[in-house]
Enzyme design. Structure first.
Site, PDB file in Angstrom:
ATOM      1  N   ARG A  28       0.969  -1.414   0.147  1.00 20.85           N
ATOM      2  CA  ARG A  28      -0.231  -0.144  -0.175  1.00 20.85           C
ATOM      3  C   ARG A  28       0.561   1.719  -0.068  1.00 20.85           C
ATOM      4  O   ARG A  28       0.574   1.972  -0.818  1.00 20.85           O
ATOM      5  CB  ARG A  28      -0.965   0.622   1.331  1.00 20.85           C
ATOM      6  CG  ARG A  28      -2.160  -1.027   1.334  1.00 20.85           C
ATOM      7  CD  ARG A  28      -2.698  -1.720   2.231  1.00 20.85           C
ATOM      8  NE  ARG A  28      -4.096  -2.270   2.556  1.00 20.85           N
ATOM      9  CZ  ARG A  28      -4.220  -3.331   2.597  1.00 20.85           C
ATOM     10  NH1 ARG A  28      -3.077  -4.041   1.676  1.00 20.85           N
ATOM     11  NH2 ARG A  28      -5.168  -3.796   2.017  1.00 20.85           N
ATOM     12  N   SER A 153     -10.987  -7.529  -0.380  1.00 19.47           N
ATOM     13  CA  SER A 153     -10.511  -6.621   0.371  1.00 19.47           C
ATOM     14  C   SER A 153      -9.726  -5.632  -0.581  1.00 19.47           C
ATOM     15  O   SER A 153      -9.319  -4.284  -0.374  1.00 19.47           O
ATOM     16  CB  SER A 153      -9.979  -6.188   1.381  1.00 19.47           C
ATOM     17  OG  SER A 153      -9.084  -7.327   1.865  1.00 19.47           O
ATOM     18  N   SER A 180     -12.795  -8.718   5.844  1.00 19.95           N
ATOM     19  CA  SER A 180     -12.028  -7.833   5.889  1.00 19.95           C
ATOM     20  C   SER A 180     -12.084  -6.865   6.143  1.00 19.95           C
ATOM     21  O   SER A 180     -11.112  -6.149   5.174  1.00 19.95           O
ATOM     22  CB  SER A 180     -11.220  -8.199   4.132  1.00 19.95           C
ATOM     23  OG  SER A 180     -11.757  -9.805   4.127  1.00 19.95           O
ATOM     24  N   ASP A 308      -6.243 -14.845   5.705  1.00 17.18           N
ATOM     25  CA  ASP A 308      -5.172 -15.778   5.475  1.00 17.18           C
ATOM     26  C   ASP A 308      -4.471 -16.727   7.132  1.00 17.18           C
ATOM     27  O   ASP A 308      -3.477 -17.056   5.975  1.00 17.18           O
ATOM     28  CB  ASP A 308      -3.874 -14.544   5.480  1.00 17.18           C
ATOM     29  CG  ASP A 308      -4.228 -13.934   4.173  1.00 17.18           C
ATOM     30  OD1 ASP A 308      -4.655 -14.239   3.361  1.00 17.18           O
ATOM     31  OD2 ASP A 308      -3.867 -12.349   3.414  1.00 17.18           O
ATOM     32  N   LYS A 406       8.106 -15.472  -1.603  1.00 21.23           N
ATOM     33  CA  LYS A 406       6.478 -14.604  -1.584  1.00 21.23           C
ATOM     34  C   LYS A 406       5.857 -13.915  -0.863  1.00 21.23           C
ATOM     35  O   LYS A 406       5.665 -12.389  -0.604  1.00 21.23           O
ATOM     36  CB  LYS A 406       5.314 -15.547  -2.629  1.00 21.23           C
ATOM     37  CG  LYS A 406       4.346 -14.739  -2.562  1.00 21.23           C
ATOM     38  CD  LYS A 406       3.072 -15.435  -3.184  1.00 21.23           C
ATOM     39  CE  LYS A 406       1.605 -15.035  -2.875  1.00 21.23           C
ATOM     40  NZ  LYS A 406       1.769 -13.487  -4.595  1.00 21.23           N
TER      41      LYS A 406
END
Length: 430
Positions: A28, A153, A180, A308, A406
Protein backbone atom coordinates in the site's frame (compact mmCIF):
# COMPACT_ATOMS: atom_id res chain seq x y z
CA UNK A 1 13.22 -27.72 -4.26
CA UNK A 2 11.78 -30.24 -1.81
CA UNK A 3 12.84 -29.91 1.83
CA UNK A 4 12.92 -32.75 4.34
CA UNK A 5 12.12 -31.54 7.86
CA UNK A 6 13.27 -34.09 10.41
CA UNK A 7 11.35 -34.44 13.67
CA UNK A 8 12.76 -31.44 15.52
CA UNK A 9 12.97 -29.86 18.96
CA UNK A 10 13.75 -26.23 19.63
CA UNK A 11 17.40 -25.83 20.66
CA UNK A 12 16.60 -22.91 22.93
CA UNK A 13 13.37 -22.21 24.75
CA UNK A 14 13.80 -18.44 24.43
CA UNK A 15 14.61 -17.54 20.81
CA UNK A 16 14.62 -14.02 19.30
CA UNK A 17 13.81 -13.23 15.67
CA UNK A 18 13.27 -10.13 13.54
CA UNK A 19 10.39 -10.38 11.06
CA UNK A 20 10.34 -8.36 7.84
CA UNK A 21 7.86 -5.52 7.35
CA UNK A 22 4.23 -6.27 6.60
CA UNK A 23 3.65 -7.14 2.95
CA UNK A 24 0.16 -5.64 3.16
CA UNK A 25 1.38 -2.31 4.55
CA UNK A 26 4.45 -2.24 2.29
CA UNK A 27 2.52 -2.67 -0.95
CA UNK A 28 0.00 0.00 0.00
CA UNK A 29 2.73 2.43 0.98
CA UNK A 30 4.85 1.74 -2.10
CA UNK A 31 1.90 2.75 -4.25
CA UNK A 32 1.29 5.86 -2.14
CA UNK A 33 4.99 6.70 -2.35
CA UNK A 34 4.76 6.52 -6.15
CA UNK A 35 1.82 8.94 -6.03
CA UNK A 36 3.48 11.17 -3.41
CA UNK A 37 7.29 11.03 -3.81
CA UNK A 38 7.89 12.95 -0.56
CA UNK A 39 7.04 9.81 1.42
CA UNK A 40 10.05 7.86 2.75
CA UNK A 41 9.70 4.32 4.10
CA UNK A 42 11.55 2.17 6.63
CA UNK A 43 11.34 -1.61 7.27
CA UNK A 44 10.04 -2.40 3.77
CA UNK A 45 9.05 -6.04 3.26
CA UNK A 46 11.68 -8.18 1.51
CA UNK A 47 8.99 -10.41 0.00
CA UNK A 48 8.73 -11.26 -3.69
CA UNK A 49 5.34 -9.53 -3.85
CA UNK A 50 6.78 -6.25 -2.60
CA UNK A 51 9.77 -6.53 -4.93
CA UNK A 52 7.36 -7.00 -7.86
CA UNK A 53 5.45 -3.89 -6.80
CA UNK A 54 8.63 -1.85 -6.48
CA UNK A 55 10.02 -2.94 -9.85
CA UNK A 56 6.74 -2.18 -11.64
CA UNK A 57 6.50 1.28 -10.11
CA UNK A 58 10.14 2.04 -10.89
CA UNK A 59 9.61 0.94 -14.47
CA UNK A 60 6.97 3.60 -14.91
CA UNK A 61 9.41 6.23 -13.66
CA UNK A 62 12.08 5.43 -16.26
CA UNK A 63 12.60 7.63 -19.29
CA UNK A 64 12.57 4.75 -21.80
CA UNK A 65 8.91 3.82 -21.31
CA UNK A 66 7.68 2.22 -24.52
CA UNK A 67 4.40 3.00 -26.27
CA UNK A 68 2.95 -0.13 -24.65
CA UNK A 69 4.91 -1.78 -21.86
CA UNK A 70 4.21 -5.27 -20.50
CA UNK A 71 4.56 -5.81 -16.76
CA UNK A 72 4.56 -9.33 -15.33
CA UNK A 73 3.55 -9.58 -11.64
CA UNK A 74 4.05 -13.39 -11.59
CA UNK A 75 2.04 -14.77 -8.62
CA UNK A 76 1.55 -11.43 -6.81
CA UNK A 77 -2.21 -10.95 -6.46
CA UNK A 78 -1.89 -7.76 -4.40
CA UNK A 79 0.36 -6.24 -7.06
CA UNK A 80 -2.10 -7.19 -9.82
CA UNK A 81 -5.01 -5.46 -8.08
CA UNK A 82 -3.15 -2.37 -6.84
CA UNK A 83 -1.26 -1.81 -10.10
CA UNK A 84 -4.46 -2.15 -12.15
CA UNK A 85 -5.84 0.88 -10.33
CA UNK A 86 -2.53 2.74 -10.36
CA UNK A 87 -1.90 2.42 -14.09
CA UNK A 88 -5.51 3.41 -14.84
CA UNK A 89 -4.69 6.98 -13.72
CA UNK A 90 -1.27 7.31 -15.39
CA UNK A 91 -2.26 9.66 -18.20
CA UNK A 92 -0.63 8.86 -21.53
CA UNK A 93 0.83 5.50 -20.39
CA UNK A 94 -0.32 2.17 -21.82
CA UNK A 95 0.38 -1.08 -20.00
CA UNK A 96 -0.33 -4.76 -20.47
CA UNK A 97 -0.51 -6.22 -16.96
CA UNK A 98 0.00 -9.98 -16.86
CA UNK A 99 1.13 -12.75 -14.53
CA UNK A 100 1.64 -16.47 -14.01
CA UNK A 101 -0.72 -19.14 -15.34
CA UNK A 102 -2.47 -19.16 -11.94
CA UNK A 103 -2.77 -15.36 -12.03
CA UNK A 104 -4.58 -15.67 -15.35
CA UNK A 105 -7.18 -17.79 -13.52
CA UNK A 106 -7.74 -15.24 -10.74
CA UNK A 107 -10.68 -12.87 -11.37
CA UNK A 108 -10.11 -9.16 -11.90
CA UNK A 109 -13.48 -8.23 -13.43
CA UNK A 110 -14.96 -6.68 -10.27
CA UNK A 111 -12.11 -4.19 -10.01
CA UNK A 112 -12.01 -3.51 -13.75
CA UNK A 113 -15.73 -2.71 -13.83
CA UNK A 114 -15.40 -0.42 -10.80
CA UNK A 115 -12.57 1.49 -12.49
CA UNK A 116 -14.59 1.66 -15.69
CA UNK A 117 -17.40 3.30 -13.68
CA UNK A 118 -14.85 6.02 -12.91
CA UNK A 119 -14.00 6.35 -16.61
CA UNK A 120 -10.96 4.08 -16.92
CA UNK A 121 -10.00 2.38 -20.20
CA UNK A 122 -9.19 -1.27 -19.53
CA UNK A 123 -9.47 -4.19 -21.96
CA UNK A 124 -8.99 -7.96 -21.66
CA UNK A 125 -6.22 -9.45 -23.78
CA UNK A 126 -7.30 -13.10 -23.48
CA UNK A 127 -10.25 -14.24 -21.35
CA UNK A 128 -13.07 -11.93 -20.26
CA UNK A 129 -12.75 -11.09 -16.57
CA UNK A 130 -9.16 -12.30 -16.13
CA UNK A 131 -5.60 -11.05 -16.71
CA UNK A 132 -3.78 -10.16 -18.84
CA UNK A 133 -5.36 -6.73 -19.22
CA UNK A 134 -4.49 -3.70 -21.32
CA UNK A 135 -4.71 -0.40 -19.42
CA UNK A 136 -4.71 2.99 -21.15
CA UNK A 137 -3.97 5.52 -18.43
CA UNK A 138 -6.05 8.70 -18.37
CA UNK A 139 -7.37 11.41 -16.09
CA UNK A 140 -10.43 10.15 -14.22
CA UNK A 141 -13.06 12.74 -13.24
CA UNK A 142 -15.99 10.57 -12.11
CA UNK A 143 -16.11 10.16 -8.34
CA UNK A 144 -18.95 7.72 -7.56
CA UNK A 145 -18.57 3.95 -7.74
CA UNK A 146 -20.31 0.98 -6.15
CA UNK A 147 -19.47 -2.71 -5.81
CA UNK A 148 -20.44 -5.73 -3.74
CA UNK A 149 -19.17 -5.50 -0.15
CA UNK A 150 -18.21 -9.19 0.19
CA UNK A 151 -15.47 -9.10 -2.45
CA UNK A 152 -11.75 -9.26 -1.70
CA UNK A 153 -10.68 -6.20 0.27
CA UNK A 154 -7.82 -5.77 -2.23
CA UNK A 155 -10.32 -4.58 -4.86
CA UNK A 156 -11.62 -1.98 -2.42
CA UNK A 157 -8.16 -0.93 -1.24
CA UNK A 158 -6.96 -0.55 -4.84
CA UNK A 159 -9.67 2.05 -5.43
CA UNK A 160 -9.03 3.81 -2.11
CA UNK A 161 -5.29 4.12 -2.75
CA UNK A 162 -5.72 6.08 -5.99
CA UNK A 163 -8.74 8.04 -4.71
CA UNK A 164 -6.87 11.11 -3.40
CA UNK A 165 -5.27 11.61 -6.81
CA UNK A 166 -8.66 11.64 -8.58
CA UNK A 167 -9.74 15.15 -9.47
CA UNK A 168 -12.89 14.93 -7.35
CA UNK A 169 -11.85 12.26 -4.87
CA UNK A 170 -13.95 9.11 -4.43
CA UNK A 171 -17.34 8.17 -3.04
CA UNK A 172 -17.45 4.37 -2.76
CA UNK A 173 -20.67 2.55 -1.88
CA UNK A 174 -20.38 -1.05 -0.69
CA UNK A 175 -23.46 -3.17 -1.28
CA UNK A 176 -24.30 -5.88 1.27
CA UNK A 177 -22.29 -7.24 4.20
CA UNK A 178 -18.69 -6.05 4.31
CA UNK A 179 -15.90 -8.60 4.77
CA UNK A 180 -12.20 -8.08 5.59
CA UNK A 181 -12.93 -4.77 7.33
CA UNK A 182 -9.47 -4.59 8.99
CA UNK A 183 -7.73 -4.42 5.60
CA UNK A 184 -10.03 -1.60 4.48
CA UNK A 185 -9.38 0.24 7.73
CA UNK A 186 -5.64 -0.35 7.29
CA UNK A 187 -5.75 1.40 3.90
CA UNK A 188 -7.76 4.31 5.28
CA UNK A 189 -5.44 4.66 8.29
CA UNK A 190 -2.39 4.86 6.01
CA UNK A 191 -4.14 7.53 3.93
CA UNK A 192 -4.91 9.46 7.11
CA UNK A 193 -1.30 9.13 8.25
CA UNK A 194 -0.09 11.15 5.26
CA UNK A 195 -2.77 13.79 5.66
CA UNK A 196 -5.62 12.54 3.43
CA UNK A 197 -9.15 13.09 4.74
CA UNK A 198 -11.44 10.03 4.71
CA UNK A 199 -14.71 8.85 6.22
CA UNK A 200 -16.21 5.36 6.56
CA UNK A 201 -19.85 5.52 7.68
CA UNK A 202 -22.07 2.45 7.35
CA UNK A 203 -21.51 1.24 3.78
CA UNK A 204 -20.12 4.43 2.29
CA UNK A 205 -16.45 5.42 2.11
CA UNK A 206 -15.41 8.92 1.08
CA UNK A 207 -11.83 9.93 0.23
CA UNK A 208 -11.11 13.61 -0.38
CA UNK A 209 -8.61 14.67 -3.07
CA UNK A 210 -5.12 15.73 -2.04
CA UNK A 211 -2.57 16.46 -4.74
CA UNK A 212 0.59 17.21 -2.71
CA UNK A 213 1.85 16.34 0.76
CA UNK A 214 4.71 17.44 2.99
CA UNK A 215 7.70 15.21 3.70
CA UNK A 216 6.50 12.12 5.54
CA UNK A 217 8.60 9.30 7.03
CA UNK A 218 6.78 6.08 7.86
CA UNK A 219 8.03 2.90 9.56
CA UNK A 220 6.27 -0.27 8.45
CA UNK A 221 5.19 -2.69 11.17
CA UNK A 222 6.42 -6.28 10.86
CA UNK A 223 4.11 -8.83 9.28
CA UNK A 224 1.56 -10.53 11.55
CA UNK A 225 0.80 -13.19 8.92
CA UNK A 226 4.47 -14.21 9.08
CA UNK A 227 4.27 -14.22 12.88
CA UNK A 228 1.42 -16.75 12.69
CA UNK A 229 3.83 -19.62 11.98
CA UNK A 230 5.72 -18.81 15.18
CA UNK A 231 2.48 -18.80 17.16
CA UNK A 232 1.91 -22.29 15.73
CA UNK A 233 5.44 -23.41 16.63
CA UNK A 234 5.03 -22.22 20.23
CA UNK A 235 1.59 -23.88 20.47
CA UNK A 236 3.09 -27.21 19.36
CA UNK A 237 6.09 -26.91 21.71
CA UNK A 238 6.61 -27.78 25.37
CA UNK A 239 5.23 -25.61 28.16
CA UNK A 240 7.78 -22.90 28.99
CA UNK A 241 8.88 -22.33 25.38
CA UNK A 242 9.34 -18.64 24.52
CA UNK A 243 9.94 -16.88 21.20
CA UNK A 244 10.47 -13.11 20.89
CA UNK A 245 9.54 -11.38 17.61
CA UNK A 246 10.10 -7.81 16.45
CA UNK A 247 8.88 -5.24 15.46
CA UNK A 248 5.19 -5.12 16.40
CA UNK A 249 2.58 -2.65 17.68
CA UNK A 250 -0.11 -3.34 20.24
CA UNK A 251 -2.54 -1.16 18.24
CA UNK A 252 -1.75 -2.85 14.93
CA UNK A 253 -3.56 -2.00 11.70
CA UNK A 254 -3.22 -5.62 10.53
CA UNK A 255 -6.23 -7.93 10.88
CA UNK A 256 -3.99 -10.93 11.55
CA UNK A 257 -3.10 -9.43 14.94
CA UNK A 258 -6.18 -11.44 15.98
CA UNK A 259 -3.60 -14.20 16.54
CA UNK A 260 -3.02 -12.80 20.05
CA UNK A 261 -6.54 -13.71 21.18
CA UNK A 262 -6.95 -16.82 19.04
CA UNK A 263 -3.82 -18.56 20.28
CA UNK A 264 -4.78 -18.12 23.93
CA UNK A 265 -7.06 -21.07 23.17
CA UNK A 266 -3.96 -23.13 22.38
CA UNK A 267 -2.05 -22.18 25.53
CA UNK A 268 0.02 -19.34 24.02
CA UNK A 269 0.26 -15.95 25.72
CA UNK A 270 1.53 -12.78 24.00
CA UNK A 271 3.33 -10.06 25.93
CA UNK A 272 4.11 -6.69 24.33
CA UNK A 273 7.48 -5.25 25.35
CA UNK A 274 8.22 -1.96 23.55
CA UNK A 275 8.37 -2.99 19.86
CA UNK A 276 8.60 -6.74 20.49
CA UNK A 277 6.14 -9.51 21.30
CA UNK A 278 7.03 -12.46 23.51
CA UNK A 279 5.13 -15.67 22.76
CA UNK A 280 5.09 -18.22 25.57
CA UNK A 281 3.54 -21.67 25.88
CA UNK A 282 1.93 -21.63 29.30
CA UNK A 283 -0.65 -24.40 29.20
CA UNK A 284 -2.27 -27.11 27.12
CA UNK A 285 -5.28 -26.07 25.04
CA UNK A 286 -8.43 -25.48 27.07
CA UNK A 287 -11.50 -25.20 24.87
CA UNK A 288 -15.17 -25.12 25.72
CA UNK A 289 -16.33 -28.71 25.43
CA UNK A 290 -18.63 -31.15 27.18
CA UNK A 291 -15.93 -33.80 26.82
CA UNK A 292 -12.94 -33.96 29.14
CA UNK A 293 -10.60 -35.59 26.67
CA UNK A 294 -8.47 -33.22 24.60
CA UNK A 295 -9.14 -35.28 21.48
CA UNK A 296 -12.86 -34.47 21.72
CA UNK A 297 -12.39 -30.69 21.79
CA UNK A 298 -13.08 -28.40 18.85
CA UNK A 299 -12.01 -24.81 18.23
CA UNK A 300 -14.55 -22.59 16.48
CA UNK A 301 -13.69 -19.28 14.82
CA UNK A 302 -15.15 -16.82 12.33
CA UNK A 303 -12.24 -15.54 10.20
CA UNK A 304 -13.89 -13.00 7.88
CA UNK A 305 -11.42 -10.38 9.08
CA UNK A 306 -8.30 -12.56 8.99
CA UNK A 307 -8.65 -15.38 6.41
CA UNK A 308 -4.89 -15.53 5.73
CA UNK A 309 -4.28 -17.27 9.07
CA UNK A 310 -6.83 -20.04 8.46
CA UNK A 311 -4.21 -22.47 7.14
CA UNK A 312 -1.97 -21.90 10.14
CA UNK A 313 -4.83 -22.40 12.61
CA UNK A 314 -6.08 -25.57 10.91
CA UNK A 315 -2.62 -27.16 10.97
CA UNK A 316 -2.05 -26.07 14.58
CA UNK A 317 -5.29 -27.74 15.63
CA UNK A 318 -4.35 -30.90 13.76
CA UNK A 319 -0.92 -30.96 15.43
CA UNK A 320 -2.54 -30.57 18.86
CA UNK A 321 -5.02 -33.35 18.18
CA UNK A 322 -8.05 -31.09 18.43
CA UNK A 323 -10.75 -30.27 15.91
CA UNK A 324 -11.71 -26.93 14.41
CA UNK A 325 -14.56 -25.33 12.54
CA UNK A 326 -13.43 -22.24 10.66
CA UNK A 327 -15.86 -20.01 8.75
CA UNK A 328 -15.75 -16.77 6.75
CA UNK A 329 -13.24 -18.24 4.30
CA UNK A 330 -14.88 -17.59 0.92
CA UNK A 331 -11.97 -15.47 -0.35
CA UNK A 332 -9.53 -18.39 0.06
CA UNK A 333 -10.83 -20.07 -3.08
CA UNK A 334 -9.33 -17.36 -5.33
CA UNK A 335 -5.91 -17.03 -3.69
CA UNK A 336 -2.63 -18.48 -5.04
CA UNK A 337 -4.56 -21.75 -5.05
CA UNK A 338 -7.97 -22.87 -3.80
CA UNK A 339 -6.70 -22.92 -0.23
CA UNK A 340 -9.68 -24.80 1.18
CA UNK A 341 -9.28 -27.73 -1.21
CA UNK A 342 -5.50 -27.63 -0.78
CA UNK A 343 -5.84 -27.84 3.00
CA UNK A 344 -8.28 -30.70 2.70
CA UNK A 345 -6.00 -32.64 0.36
CA UNK A 346 -2.81 -32.28 2.40
CA UNK A 347 -4.34 -32.73 5.86
CA UNK A 348 -6.07 -35.87 4.60
CA UNK A 349 -2.70 -37.29 3.54
CA UNK A 350 -1.49 -36.72 7.09
CA UNK A 351 -4.41 -38.74 8.47
CA UNK A 352 -6.97 -36.00 9.15
CA UNK A 353 -10.70 -36.13 8.54
CA UNK A 354 -11.52 -32.79 6.85
CA UNK A 355 -14.53 -31.36 5.06
CA UNK A 356 -14.85 -28.00 3.31
CA UNK A 357 -17.59 -25.84 1.82
CA UNK A 358 -17.30 -22.64 -0.21
CA UNK A 359 -16.54 -20.66 2.94
CA UNK A 360 -15.69 -23.07 5.76
CA UNK A 361 -13.40 -25.86 6.92
CA UNK A 362 -14.18 -28.52 9.50
CA UNK A 363 -11.43 -30.71 10.98
CA UNK A 364 -12.32 -33.67 13.19
CA UNK A 365 -10.24 -34.26 16.36
CA UNK A 366 -7.54 -36.89 15.82
CA UNK A 367 -4.45 -38.14 17.61
CA UNK A 368 -2.94 -39.68 14.45
CA UNK A 369 -0.30 -37.87 12.37
CA UNK A 370 1.20 -39.85 9.50
CA UNK A 371 4.97 -39.52 9.25
CA UNK A 372 7.15 -38.38 6.34
CA UNK A 373 4.22 -37.20 4.25
CA UNK A 374 5.12 -35.04 1.25
CA UNK A 375 3.10 -31.81 1.38
CA UNK A 376 2.19 -30.28 -1.97
CA UNK A 377 2.31 -26.48 -1.78
CA UNK A 378 0.39 -25.58 -4.97
CA UNK A 379 2.69 -22.55 -5.58
CA UNK A 380 1.25 -21.12 -2.35
CA UNK A 381 3.69 -19.72 0.22
CA UNK A 382 1.22 -20.12 3.07
CA UNK A 383 0.79 -23.84 2.44
CA UNK A 384 4.55 -24.36 2.85
CA UNK A 385 4.85 -22.34 6.05
CA UNK A 386 1.62 -23.47 7.70
CA UNK A 387 2.61 -27.14 7.54
CA UNK A 388 6.27 -26.71 8.55
CA UNK A 389 5.59 -26.54 12.34
CA UNK A 390 4.35 -30.15 12.23
CA UNK A 391 8.03 -31.14 12.15
CA UNK A 392 7.89 -30.68 15.93
CA UNK A 393 5.66 -33.77 15.91
CA UNK A 394 6.75 -35.92 12.93
CA UNK A 395 9.18 -35.81 9.99
CA UNK A 396 7.58 -34.02 7.04
CA UNK A 397 8.50 -33.09 3.46
CA UNK A 398 7.62 -29.70 1.96
CA UNK A 399 7.51 -29.62 -1.85
CA UNK A 400 8.58 -26.51 -3.81
CA UNK A 401 9.74 -24.97 -0.55
CA UNK A 402 11.25 -21.95 -2.29
CA UNK A 403 7.71 -20.56 -2.67
CA UNK A 404 8.07 -18.94 0.78
CA UNK A 405 10.00 -16.10 -0.88
CA UNK A 406 6.62 -14.66 -1.90
CA UNK A 407 6.16 -13.27 1.62
CA UNK A 408 8.90 -14.53 4.01
CA UNK A 409 12.18 -15.26 2.17
CA UNK A 410 14.21 -16.09 5.32
CA UNK A 411 11.64 -18.52 6.75
CA UNK A 412 13.71 -21.70 6.41
CA UNK A 413 16.85 -20.00 7.75
CA UNK A 414 14.86 -18.76 10.74
CA UNK A 415 13.55 -22.28 11.41
CA UNK A 416 17.08 -23.65 11.35
CA UNK A 417 18.23 -20.94 13.76
CA UNK A 418 15.86 -22.22 16.46
CA UNK A 419 16.70 -25.89 16.00
CA UNK A 420 14.75 -27.33 13.08
CA UNK A 421 16.75 -29.92 11.12
CA UNK A 422 16.20 -29.36 7.40
CA UNK A 423 17.76 -31.25 4.50
CA UNK A 424 17.42 -31.00 0.75
CA UNK A 425 17.99 -34.75 0.39
CA UNK A 426 18.69 -37.69 2.64
CA UNK A 427 22.40 -36.93 3.09
CA UNK A 428 23.03 -33.19 3.02
CA UNK A 429 21.74 -30.46 5.23
CA UNK A 430 20.18 -27.32 3.76
Amino acid sequence: MNLHLQKSKLETRNSKLSITGSKSETNRLLLLQALYPKISLENISNSDDSEVMLQALQKLATDNWQLTTEIDVHHAGTAMRFLTAYFAIQKGKEVILTGSSRMKERPIKILVEALQQLGAEIYYEENEGFPPIRIKGKKLTNKKVSLQANVSSQYISALLLIAPKLENGLELTLQGEITSIPYIKMTLALLNEIGIETSFIENKIIVKPLFTIHNSQLTIESDWSSASYWFSIVALSEIGTKITLSSYKQNSLQGDAALVEIYKNFGVTTTFENTTIVLEKVDNPKLDSSECELAKQTFNSQLNNSPDIAQTIAVTCFGLGIGCHLTGLHTLKIKETDRLEALKNELTKLGANVSVTNDSLTLEPSEIINESVSIKTYQDHRMAMAFAPLALKVPIIIEEAEVVSKSYPTFWDDLKSVGFTITTNCNSKM
